[in-house]
Design a protein around this motif. Sequence first.
Motif, PDB file in Angstrom:
ATOM      1  N   ILE A 265      -6.384  -8.882  -4.310  1.00 50.26           N
ATOM      2  CA  ILE A 265      -6.282  -8.087  -3.085  1.00 50.26           C
ATOM      3  C   ILE A 265      -7.658  -7.633  -2.631  1.00 50.26           C
ATOM      4  O   ILE A 265      -7.959  -7.650  -1.442  1.00 50.26           O
ATOM      5  N   LYS A 266      -8.513  -7.221  -3.582  1.00 49.79           N
ATOM      6  CA  LYS A 266      -9.845  -6.750  -3.196  1.00 49.79           C
ATOM      7  C   LYS A 266     -10.703  -7.869  -2.626  1.00 49.79           C
ATOM      8  O   LYS A 266     -11.614  -7.609  -1.857  1.00 49.79           O
TER       9      LYS A 266
ATOM     10  N   MET B 194      -9.337  -8.466   4.053  1.00 47.71           N
ATOM     11  CA  MET B 194      -8.755  -7.296   4.716  1.00 47.71           C
ATOM     12  C   MET B 194      -9.551  -6.071   4.305  1.00 47.71           C
ATOM     13  O   MET B 194     -10.177  -6.040   3.259  1.00 47.71           O
TER      14      MET B 194
ATOM     15  N   ALA C 280     -10.187  -2.143   3.201  1.00 56.60           N
ATOM     16  CA  ALA C 280      -9.556  -1.291   2.189  1.00 56.60           C
ATOM     17  C   ALA C 280      -8.488  -0.406   2.814  1.00 56.60           C
ATOM     18  O   ALA C 280      -7.421  -0.210   2.234  1.00 56.60           O
TER      19      ALA C 280
ATOM     20  N   GLU D  82      -6.551  -1.036   5.290  1.00 59.69           N
ATOM     21  CA  GLU D  82      -5.336  -1.805   5.569  1.00 59.69           C
ATOM     22  C   GLU D  82      -4.496  -1.935   4.299  1.00 59.69           C
ATOM     23  O   GLU D  82      -3.268  -1.829   4.349  1.00 59.69           O
ATOM     24  N   ASN D  83      -5.159  -2.170   3.191  1.00 60.33           N
ATOM     25  CA  ASN D  83      -4.477  -2.267   1.899  1.00 60.33           C
ATOM     26  C   ASN D  83      -3.811  -0.936   1.566  1.00 60.33           C
ATOM     27  O   ASN D  83      -2.644  -0.887   1.172  1.00 60.33           O
ATOM     28  N   TYR D  84      -4.568   0.160   1.711  1.00 64.17           N
ATOM     29  CA  TYR D  84      -4.023   1.484   1.420  1.00 64.17           C
ATOM     30  C   TYR D  84      -2.872   1.823   2.351  1.00 64.17           C
ATOM     31  O   TYR D  84      -1.879   2.415   1.932  1.00 64.17           O
TER      32      TYR D  84
ATOM     33  N   GLY E   6      -0.732  -0.205   3.773  1.00 64.71           N
ATOM     34  CA  GLY E   6       0.461  -0.936   3.352  1.00 64.71           C
ATOM     35  C   GLY E   6       1.106  -0.316   2.123  1.00 64.71           C
ATOM     36  O   GLY E   6       2.329  -0.165   2.052  1.00 64.71           O
ATOM     37  N   LYS E   7       0.276   0.074   1.147  1.00 65.98           N
ATOM     38  CA  LYS E   7       0.810   0.708  -0.062  1.00 65.98           C
ATOM     39  C   LYS E   7       1.444   2.053   0.271  1.00 65.98           C
ATOM     40  O   LYS E   7       2.516   2.396  -0.238  1.00 65.98           O
TER      41      LYS E   7
ATOM     42  N   SER F  13      -7.654   4.358  -7.329  1.00 69.20           N
ATOM     43  CA  SER F  13      -8.980   4.007  -6.816  1.00 69.20           C
ATOM     44  C   SER F  13     -10.091   4.526  -7.712  1.00 69.20           C
ATOM     45  O   SER F  13     -11.130   3.876  -7.868  1.00 69.20           O
TER      46      SER F  13
ATOM     47  N   THR G 153     -10.524   5.898  -0.251  1.00 69.70           N
ATOM     48  CA  THR G 153     -11.207   4.898   0.568  1.00 69.70           C
ATOM     49  C   THR G 153     -12.641   4.692   0.095  1.00 69.70           C
ATOM     50  O   THR G 153     -13.116   3.559   0.000  1.00 69.70           O
TER      51      THR G 153
ATOM     52  N   ARG H 290     -14.667  -2.639  -1.881  1.00 72.06           N
ATOM     53  CA  ARG H 290     -14.904  -3.868  -2.648  1.00 72.06           C
ATOM     54  C   ARG H 290     -16.307  -3.888  -3.210  1.00 72.06           C
ATOM     55  O   ARG H 290     -17.260  -3.427  -2.584  1.00 72.06           O
TER      56      ARG H 290
END
Length: 161
Positions: free
Chosen positions: A2-3, A7, A9, A11-13, A15-16, A70, A153, A158
Amino acid sequence: RIKSAPMKAYENYLGKILGTLLTLVIQALMLIFFTKFVYQCNWGANMTAIILISVLFAFCTCALGIMAFSLTNDSMKASGILNVLVVVFTFLSGGYAKLNADGTFFETLSYLSPNKLFQTAIFNTIYGGSAQEAQLCILSLIGLTIVMLTIATIFGRRELI
């Protein structure tokens, strides 16, 4: 994986958070309505406020979990930290036994617990307590959530190799 995906960070957060938030909100609504209609519990006259405060608390707990992951980058470590924090926050909020610590350092410390903020906001809404104190607790929960998401964040960026 994922990292390293293309995308951001946030956007990943996002979604979660949305997936977990939806699950927690559904569970909270089931609990509220089940206890209201089956057990005839008193949830007060303002159900909209109760539901919105519950959604805010669910959002805050999601942010706490994401921040823990994180900071550690290890789900087992994050889970261990959260398991300890759940016990500490519940103790500080008087979840195990009512704590009589009026005006002491311990009472001030208890307001750092999201559980205490949520509990105070809910109880003041249900039982007609201080609306100003309930609003202050709600604003504190919002601020705490923003701080936790900001930390997540910053530490969840990454790493370039």
